[in-house]
Design a protein around this motif. Structure first.
Motif, PDB file in Angstrom:
ATOM      1  N   GLU A  85       0.822  -1.214   0.000  1.00 59.56           N
ATOM      2  CA  GLU A  85       0.000   0.000   0.000  1.00 59.56           C
ATOM      3  C   GLU A  85       0.860   1.271   0.000  1.00 59.56           C
ATOM      4  O   GLU A  85       0.692   2.151   0.838  1.00 59.56           O
ATOM      5  N   ASP A 139       1.264 -13.103   5.257  1.00 55.22           N
ATOM      6  CA  ASP A 139      -0.127 -13.535   5.396  1.00 55.22           C
ATOM      7  C   ASP A 139      -0.434 -14.217   6.722  1.00 55.22           C
ATOM      8  O   ASP A 139      -1.600 -14.498   7.017  1.00 55.22           O
ATOM      9  N   THR A 152      -2.839 -10.369  14.640  1.00 60.20           N
ATOM     10  CA  THR A 152      -2.775  -9.445  13.511  1.00 60.20           C
ATOM     11  C   THR A 152      -1.956 -10.093  12.399  1.00 60.20           C
ATOM     12  O   THR A 152      -0.879 -10.636  12.648  1.00 60.20           O
ATOM     13  N   ARG A 192       1.126  -8.558   7.255  1.00 59.73           N
ATOM     14  CA  ARG A 192       0.981  -7.409   6.343  1.00 59.73           C
ATOM     15  C   ARG A 192       0.317  -6.231   7.065  1.00 59.73           C
ATOM     16  O   ARG A 192       0.739  -5.085   6.929  1.00 59.73           O
ATOM     17  N   ASP A 193      -0.728  -6.508   7.853  1.00 62.31           N
ATOM     18  CA  ASP A 193      -1.431  -5.449   8.581  1.00 62.31           C
ATOM     19  C   ASP A 193      -0.559  -4.869   9.686  1.00 62.31           C
ATOM     20  O   ASP A 193      -0.595  -3.663   9.952  1.00 62.31           O
ATOM     21  N   LEU A 221       1.734  -2.396   8.114  1.00 61.23           N
ATOM     22  CA  LEU A 221       1.052  -1.132   7.831  1.00 61.23           C
ATOM     23  C   LEU A 221       0.900  -0.284   9.087  1.00 61.23           C
ATOM     24  O   LEU A 221       1.017   0.947   9.032  1.00 61.23           O
ATOM     25  N   LEU A 222       0.675  -0.920  10.235  1.00 68.58           N
ATOM     26  CA  LEU A 222       0.632  -0.175  11.494  1.00 68.58           C
ATOM     27  C   LEU A 222       2.007   0.417  11.818  1.00 68.58           C
ATOM     28  O   LEU A 222       2.108   1.533  12.337  1.00 68.58           O
TER      29      LEU A 222
END
Length: 110
Positions: free
Chosen positions: A10, A73, A92, A95-96, A99-100
């Motif tokens: 992203e 993943d 979590t 990938r997430d 992003l954090l």
């Protein structure tokens, strides 16, 4: 053997590292403030060693992964306290979590 690559998640840049060791591979994905790794990292050591805990290392560990894609993943099974402070929770997805970390890095630079 060792391999490093740049990836984008992203529109945020990360670096992946794969260290090919006998019978296993060390996997890491990192940015400027933190990282996720395969189960080779000892999160409890970071959290329970006062000198390391004071450094507020942001790290998470996934278990049972064999590739960078699986690491991205996989749900994180263990986290440092500093990772929890920026909103990463057990379970979590890697990938997430990254992003954090990117959000926290952006917040730090403001």
């Amino acid at each position: 053997m060792f391999q490093a690559k740049k990836i984008m998640i992203e529109n945020h840049a990360f670096t992946t590292y794969e260290v090919f060791l006998p019978k296993t591979t060390l996997l890491v994905v990192t940015n400027e403030i933190g990282y996720i790794m395969c189960a080779a990292v000892d999160i409890d050591f970071f959290n329970n060693t006062p000198k390391l805990a004071a450094r507020k290392i942001i790290a998470g560990r996934a278990e049972g992964v064999r590739t960078i894609e699986e690491l991205l993943d996989a749900p994180l099974a263990k986290l440092t306290h500093a990772a929890e402070e920026i909103g990463i929770k057990e379970g979590t997805v890697g990938r997430d979590a990254l992003l954090l970390m990117a959000k926290a890095q952006n917040d730090e630079s403001k």
